[in-house]
Design an enzyme around this catalytic site. Structure first.
Site, PDB file in Angstrom:
ATOM      1  N   GLU A 122       0.899  -1.168  -0.040  1.00  0.00           N
ATOM      2  CA  GLU A 122       0.129   0.022   0.011  1.00  0.00           C
ATOM      3  C   GLU A 122       0.950   1.318   0.200  1.00  0.00           C
ATOM      4  O   GLU A 122       1.935   1.376   0.735  1.00  0.00           O
ATOM      5  CB  GLU A 122      -0.853   0.047   1.428  1.00  0.00           C
ATOM      6  CG  GLU A 122      -1.889   0.981   1.017  1.00  0.00           C
ATOM      7  CD  GLU A 122      -2.893   1.078   2.338  1.00  0.00           C
ATOM      8  OE1 GLU A 122      -2.778   0.389   3.267  1.00  0.00           O
ATOM      9  OE2 GLU A 122      -3.926   2.059   2.321  1.00  0.00           O
ATOM     10  N   GLY A 262       3.779   2.381  10.738  1.00  0.00           N
ATOM     11  CA  GLY A 262       3.413   1.483  11.988  1.00  0.00           C
ATOM     12  C   GLY A 262       3.302   0.036  11.643  1.00  0.00           C
ATOM     13  O   GLY A 262       3.870  -0.700  12.297  1.00  0.00           O
ATOM     14  N   ALA A 263       2.438  -0.102  10.978  1.00  0.00           N
ATOM     15  CA  ALA A 263       1.926  -1.409  10.460  1.00  0.00           C
ATOM     16  C   ALA A 263       1.199  -1.689   9.091  1.00  0.00           C
ATOM     17  O   ALA A 263       0.693  -0.555   8.653  1.00  0.00           O
ATOM     18  CB  ALA A 263       1.317  -2.070  11.675  1.00  0.00           C
ATOM     19  N   MET A 264       0.844  -2.826   8.771  1.00  0.00           N
ATOM     20  CA  MET A 264      -0.010  -3.088   7.433  1.00  0.00           C
ATOM     21  C   MET A 264      -0.832  -4.111   7.687  1.00  0.00           C
ATOM     22  O   MET A 264      -0.379  -5.132   8.032  1.00  0.00           O
ATOM     23  CB  MET A 264       1.116  -3.097   6.159  1.00  0.00           C
ATOM     24  CG  MET A 264       0.424  -3.189   4.978  1.00  0.00           C
ATOM     25  SD  MET A 264      -0.561  -1.847   4.474  1.00  0.00           S
ATOM     26  CE  MET A 264      -1.925  -2.711   3.303  1.00  0.00           C
ATOM     27  N   GLU A 265      -2.165  -3.837   7.331  1.00  0.00           N
ATOM     28  CA  GLU A 265      -3.356  -4.866   7.267  1.00  0.00           C
ATOM     29  C   GLU A 265      -3.210  -6.005   6.171  1.00  0.00           C
ATOM     30  O   GLU A 265      -4.553  -6.403   6.099  1.00  0.00           O
ATOM     31  CB  GLU A 265      -4.479  -4.116   7.412  1.00  0.00           C
ATOM     32  CG  GLU A 265      -5.082  -3.504   6.091  1.00  0.00           C
ATOM     33  CD  GLU A 265      -4.535  -2.111   5.884  1.00  0.00           C
ATOM     34  OE1 GLU A 265      -3.604  -1.240   6.515  1.00  0.00           O
ATOM     35  OE2 GLU A 265      -5.249  -1.219   5.317  1.00  0.00           O
ATOM     36  N   HIS A 298      -5.965  -1.747  15.586  1.00  0.00           N
ATOM     37  CA  HIS A 298      -6.322  -1.165  14.192  1.00  0.00           C
ATOM     38  C   HIS A 298      -6.026  -2.025  13.076  1.00  0.00           C
ATOM     39  O   HIS A 298      -7.065  -2.014  12.101  1.00  0.00           O
ATOM     40  CB  HIS A 298      -5.525   0.079  14.140  1.00  0.00           C
ATOM     41  CG  HIS A 298      -5.450   0.932  12.868  1.00  0.00           C
ATOM     42  ND1 HIS A 298      -6.285   1.933  12.945  1.00  0.00           N
ATOM     43  CD2 HIS A 298      -4.862   0.640  11.640  1.00  0.00           C
ATOM     44  CE1 HIS A 298      -6.273   2.443  11.684  1.00  0.00           C
ATOM     45  NE2 HIS A 298      -5.193   1.973  10.891  1.00  0.00           N
ATOM     46  N   GLU A 299      -4.795  -2.690  12.789  1.00  0.00           N
ATOM     47  CA  GLU A 299      -4.662  -3.625  11.704  1.00  0.00           C
ATOM     48  C   GLU A 299      -5.682  -4.662  11.758  1.00  0.00           C
ATOM     49  O   GLU A 299      -6.167  -5.050  10.820  1.00  0.00           O
ATOM     50  CB  GLU A 299      -3.435  -4.088  11.827  1.00  0.00           C
ATOM     51  CG  GLU A 299      -2.273  -3.033  11.930  1.00  0.00           C
ATOM     52  CD  GLU A 299      -2.342  -1.907  10.990  1.00  0.00           C
ATOM     53  OE1 GLU A 299      -2.968  -1.949   9.686  1.00  0.00           O
ATOM     54  OE2 GLU A 299      -1.740  -0.508  11.163  1.00  0.00           O
ATOM     55  N   HIS A 302      -9.024  -3.552  10.283  1.00  0.00           N
ATOM     56  CA  HIS A 302      -8.852  -3.230   8.820  1.00  0.00           C
ATOM     57  C   HIS A 302      -9.567  -4.629   8.233  1.00  0.00           C
ATOM     58  O   HIS A 302      -9.968  -4.601   6.885  1.00  0.00           O
ATOM     59  CB  HIS A 302      -7.536  -3.087   8.604  1.00  0.00           C
ATOM     60  CG  HIS A 302      -7.405  -1.669   8.480  1.00  0.00           C
ATOM     61  ND1 HIS A 302      -8.194  -0.646   7.655  1.00  0.00           N
ATOM     62  CD2 HIS A 302      -6.135  -0.928   8.749  1.00  0.00           C
ATOM     63  CE1 HIS A 302      -7.575   0.507   7.658  1.00  0.00           C
ATOM     64  NE2 HIS A 302      -6.438   0.350   8.258  1.00  0.00           N
ATOM     65  N   GLU A 321      -9.490   4.452   6.550  1.00  0.00           N
ATOM     66  CA  GLU A 321      -8.881   4.808   7.764  1.00  0.00           C
ATOM     67  C   GLU A 321      -9.360   5.579   8.764  1.00  0.00           C
ATOM     68  O   GLU A 321      -9.249   5.392   9.706  1.00  0.00           O
ATOM     69  CB  GLU A 321      -7.576   5.618   7.068  1.00  0.00           C
ATOM     70  CG  GLU A 321      -6.447   4.952   6.042  1.00  0.00           C
ATOM     71  CD  GLU A 321      -5.992   3.525   7.005  1.00  0.00           C
ATOM     72  OE1 GLU A 321      -6.223   3.282   7.975  1.00  0.00           O
ATOM     73  OE2 GLU A 321      -5.466   2.701   6.266  1.00  0.00           O
TER      74      GLU A 321
HETATM   75  N1  B3K Z   1      -2.721   1.043   5.862  1.00  0.00           N
HETATM   76  C1  B3K Z   1      -1.611   1.397   6.282  1.00  0.00           C
HETATM   77  C2  B3K Z   1      -0.939   2.448   5.803  1.00  0.00           C
HETATM   78  C3  B3K Z   1      -0.112   2.243   4.617  1.00  0.00           C
HETATM   79  C4  B3K Z   1       0.765   3.525   4.230  1.00  0.00           C
HETATM   80  C5  B3K Z   1       1.240   3.797   2.869  1.00  0.00           C
HETATM   81  N2  B3K Z   1       2.102   4.844   2.893  1.00  0.00           N
HETATM   82  C6  B3K Z   1      -1.457   1.016   7.757  1.00  0.00           C
HETATM   83  C7  B3K Z   1      -2.891   1.371   8.369  1.00  0.00           C
HETATM   84  O1  B3K Z   1      -3.304   2.433   8.222  1.00  0.00           O
HETATM   85  O2  B3K Z   1      -3.399   0.606   9.161  1.00  0.00           O
HETATM   86 ZN    ZN Z   2      -5.152   2.039   8.988  1.00  0.00          ZN
END
Ligand code: B3K
Ligand code: ZN
Length: 868
Positions: A122, A262-265, A298-299, A302, A321
């Site tokens: 992403e 931070g992290a990615m879902e 949060h993740e 998602h 988001e």
């Molecule tokens: N969806 C990702 C963020 C991606 C950022 C890309 N530059 C994390 C989050 O909001 O949960």
């Molecule tokens: Zn998010």
């Protein structure tokens, strides 16, 4: 001259894709510098047309193209795409490419984090893995076969379920993954490496048995337990509060050290910055623990709001988001203190999001024009986006909100949706007209809500006249009236709450402000009341009401809404700073107002108060957020006023700080809310005691601490008060933690925020430290980010040395990691509140960056706006 030719994309230009891709089978042969990817997709023309199929691709070497198994040469390659012409109506497209993960310092696409391979797709990273329709409205079923060296990469992970595996005779092995849920490419993930694995299980409401696995660097298993506990809490919370269950047989989380955010879902395989997974008493502070809980939540959330229902295009980012931040805020509030969470979120909004709205990057939560999508993962899209969802929740109430959420998720399951789709479902479920409310999605800027009142003693009537103005922003000059929920309460002068009535009927405390100006009348009001306005911060606005110190003191002590109690103190502090700055500019020095001393005293003496709330009430706003009180100001004068206030509060209330310090000790460290609250207050008190010159408490606490919260609390107090013992503490801490980057980041951050003439030289020393590396975003944030954002007086030094330091780092990051560079530049482009001299120093530096021969689109977008 800049080499780039930035293209702006507009939300209004959205067009559905010319082709669909229904399935994608990936075969990935992992090698450090020459990874080969075979991508086989089923492509289907969308409608009748002769348009070519334009696939996105970046930094790929194309090896082969075939259509229905036959070599194909009807294509053209550009720097960013592969254009295929004369394809049949439906076909199987095979594309073989090669890429170099080791050379990928931008940390987008497939890269190496230490010895592990991992991905970040992403928003548009998948195009660095293969040529593809890299847009969120193209949803395909993915299968992924990963082959790698068995010794260095015993674990080969991707989305969905593991369906097959095998060993090859050249020392390599493979695993085949199948994800049953169609998804856009940005949710793809791959991880390969050697890890320790923490395993657990969760049984969902309907009885599905889910395997939970957390992968961490070898030796870190004991630091993954809290993350696992948080994951199970998040799964249970989503079932209880939102009736949402997990949908795969496995949920994996991998912690990596090199990560841009931070992290990615990613579906079934979250990739996390190790900062938001690893936590134990020795290394994590209370705040770190709560961050882990929040980001894990949060993740996980998602999975429904983002993955099962995704965004049609990236302009809709807040659809997933804003909603998911709202969900994580509710999760943290249900598990911990609702008021403290609310206060902390408002602090962030006021200090950072309001500044974004007032700066060159101002944009609505659903932006209209974008050059680099990564620049729009902003406080506006996330935090203000969550405020918009919260207002909706306030307007329709919990049960209609939950009905609306279910309806939205059912109706758009497996699809890519828009913000309008979401609002329409909410309107349908609640029966509320949200037409005017929808302007929050298209209008940028922070509205100012002006409230004036009148008490009519003869008729015992009280009226509030409410008017709203949103000042023009960089992106929009004309503003419209918004639908603003204004939550109010009235108190008698003795602090008794009054029931709101009009003509014998009770009135909803949430007023619907929808016009530019409106009047609200209450009757049966026996005497001139004190209004508590914007309870729980019911809307992301600036409130303008001429509160007297006396009214503020009353609200501080009597408001039922705890946010109002806190906010009343903040207003008293703001007023004291404003008065102090005005007098400094006139040459005189004012001292801390009596009213403020009194509310601090009563707060410190109120034993019924949650210590965490007290800690928030007794913490001054940051210098950066105080800037928002001025049109334009010399920041060093604000700094002096802030320092004087803090110093006087420290010395004049020293006996009370000592008492609070002693009464809030927590023997035997436990991550438990009453203890977290006590430590928060104790460490606030310690900070003031250090400023009052008392060294023994900080020294003893540092020596005796059995946890990182107290260690850091002591070290911060000593360093910021410039106590003699500070140097020894810093040296001891470095010696103890030099092998742990995450822990040492605290040490970096603290020194980067020391305000004295040596700040820039210190940044150079920190950057020369063996643990520091410009390739690791966490280290860069801890040193450069902390300096530019958390050390405003040194950063804005009038000789320009702070700006030069940041610029020198941006020049390097511009090529190695443009996404991080564009994040770090924020304090340099938000110069509107600064004096003319500093503004021109900054503009000269921005021009210098603008002239870089290889300026990235990421930086270009921000600098061009700032200089416009
Ligand atoms: N969806 C990702 C963020 C991606 C950022 C890309 N530059 C994390 C989050 O909001 O949960
Ligand atoms: Zn998010």
């Amino acid at each position: 001259m800049t080499q780039i030719n930035p293209t702006v994309q507009y939300r209004e230009d959205y067009q559905a894709p010319h082709y669909w891709i229904d399935t994608l089978d990936l075969d990935i042969q992992l090698h450090d510098s020459a990874t080969q990817v075979v991508a086989i997709s089923r492509v289907r023309r969308h409608g009748e047309h002769d348009e070519p199929l334009v696939l996105d691709g970046e930094q790929l070497t194309l090896l082969e193209v075939a259509v229905n198994g036959v070599a194909f040469n009807q294509y053209q390659q550009t720097e960013h795409s592969l254009i295929l012409s004369q394809l049949p109506q439906e076909c199987v497209l095979t594309i073989k490419t090669e890429l170099n993960p080791s050379a990928n310092t931008a940390l987008e696409g497939l890269y190496k984090s230490g010895s592990a391979f991992c991905t970040q797709c992403e928003a548009q990273g998948f195009r660095r893995i293969t040529y593809y329709l890299d847009r969120p409205d193209v949803l395909a079923r993915f299968s992924t076969r990963i082959t790698a060296d068995a010794t260095s990469c015993p674990y080969l992970l991707s989305n969905g379920n593991k369906v097959d595996a095998g060993v090859l005779d050249d020392g390599r092995h493979w695993v085949q993954w199948q994800d049953p849920f169609p998804k856009p490419a940005y949710l793809f993930a791959l991880v390969a490496g050697d890890f320790d694995v923490l395993r657990d299980r969760f049984t969902t409401l309907s009885g599905r048995d889910v395997a939970l696995e957390i992968f961490v660097d070898k030796g870190n298993l004991h630091r993954a337990h809290f993350a696992m506990q948080s994951l199970k809490a998040a799964m249970a919370w989503d079932e209880q509060r939102c009736q949402l269950e997990y949908d795969l047989d496995i949920y994996m989380i991998v912690a990596v050290d090199f990560f841009n955010m931070g992290a990615m879902e990613n579906k079934g395989l979250n990739v996390f910055n190790s900062k938001f997974v690893l936590a134990d008493d020795k290394t994590a502070t209370d705040a770190d623990y709560l961050d882990v809980e929040r980001v894990i939540g949060h993740e996980y959330f998602h999975n429904w709001t983002g993955n099962r229902v995704t965004c049609r295009d990236w302009f809709q980012l807040s659809l997933k988001e804003g909603l998911t931040v709202f969900r994580d805020q509710e999760f943290s509030s249900d598990l911990g203190s609702r008021s403290v969470n609310r206060i902390q979120n408002v602090r962030m909004l006021r200090s950072l999001q309001f500044a974004e709205d007032a700066g060159p990057m101002a944009h609505p939560i659903r932006p209209d024009a974008v050059i680099e999508m990564n620049n729009f993962y902003t406080l506006t899209v996330y935090e203000k986006g969550a405020e918009v969802i919260r207002m909706l929740h306030t307007l329709v109430g919990e049960s209609a909100f939950q009905r609306g959420l279910s309806l939205y998720l059912q109706r758009f399951d497996g699809q890519a949706a828009t913000c309008e789709d979401f609002l329409a479902t909410m309107s349908e479920a609640s029966g509320r007209d949200l037409t005017r409310f929808s302007r929050w999605y298209s209008q940028s800027g922070t509205p100012v809500l002006k409230v004036r009142d009148h008490y009519d003693a003869n008729h015992q009537r009280y009226s509030l006249t409410v008017s709203q103005v949103t000042p023009p922003t960089h992106d929009q000059s004309q503003k419209l009236a918004l639908h603003i929920p204004l939550s109010v309460a009235l108190y008698t002068e003795q602090g008794e709450p009054l029931t709101l009535t009009l003509q014998g009927h009770s009135v909803n405390p949430v007023l619907d402000v929808i016009e530019a100006e409106q009047e609200f009348i209450f009757d049966n009001v026996p005497s001139q009341p004190v209004p508590a306005l914007l309870q729980s911060f019911s809307a992301p606005v600036k409130l303008d009401y001429p509160y007297s110190d006396q009214q503020l003191s009353l609200l501080t002590m009597h408001s039922i809404d705890e946010f109002v109690r806190w906010d009343a103190i903040q207003t008293l502090i703001n007023n004291a700073v404003l008065a102090n700055v005005a007098q400094r500019q006139g040459g005189a020095l004012s001292s801390v107002p009596q009213s403020l001393l009194e509310v601090f005293t009563s707060t410190l003496q109120d034993s019924s108060l949650d210590p965490a709330l007290a800690a928030e009430m007794l913490t001054l706003p940051t210098i950066n957020s105080l800037l928002e009180l001025f049109e334009q100001v010399d920041i060093s004068v604000v700094g002096e006023a802030h320092a004087q206030l803090q110093q006087e509060l420290a010395t004049r209330l020293a006996p009370l700080w000592r008492q609070a310090y002693q009464q809030n000790q927590t023997p035997n460290y436990q991550v438990e809310h009453t203890d977290i609250a006590k430590r928060a207050l104790k460490n606030v008190a310690l900070g003031y005691l250090a400023l009052a010159g008392e060294e023994t408490h900080a020294q003893r606490q540092y020596q005796q601490a059995d946890n990182m919260t107290d260690t850091l609390g002591a070290m911060k107090a000593a360093v910021h008060a410039k106590l003699a013992c500070a140097g020894a503490m810093l040296a001891d801490f470095e010696q103890k933690w030099q092998h742990d980057g995450l822990v040492l980041d605290n040490w970096f951050r603290l020194q980067a925020t020391m305000e004295d003439g040596a700040a820039v030289a210190r940044i150079d020393q920190l950057m020369a430290h063996p643990t520091f590396s410009l390739t690791n975003p966490n280290r860069v944030r801890a040193v450069i980010g902390a300096f530019a954002n958390g050390n405003p007086l040194a950063f804005h030094a009038i000789d320009g040395s702070g700006y030069d330091k940041l610029v020198s780092v941006l020049v390097l990051l511009n090529t190695s990691n443009p996404q991080i560079a564009a994040r770090l530049i924020t304090p340099l482009i938000q110069f509107a509140r600064l004096d003319d001299q500093r503004q021109s120093l900054i503009k000269a530096r921005l021009q210098q960056l603008m002239d870089l021969p290889d300026l990235s689109g990421d930086l270009y977008e921000k600098i061009a706006k700032a200089l416009a």
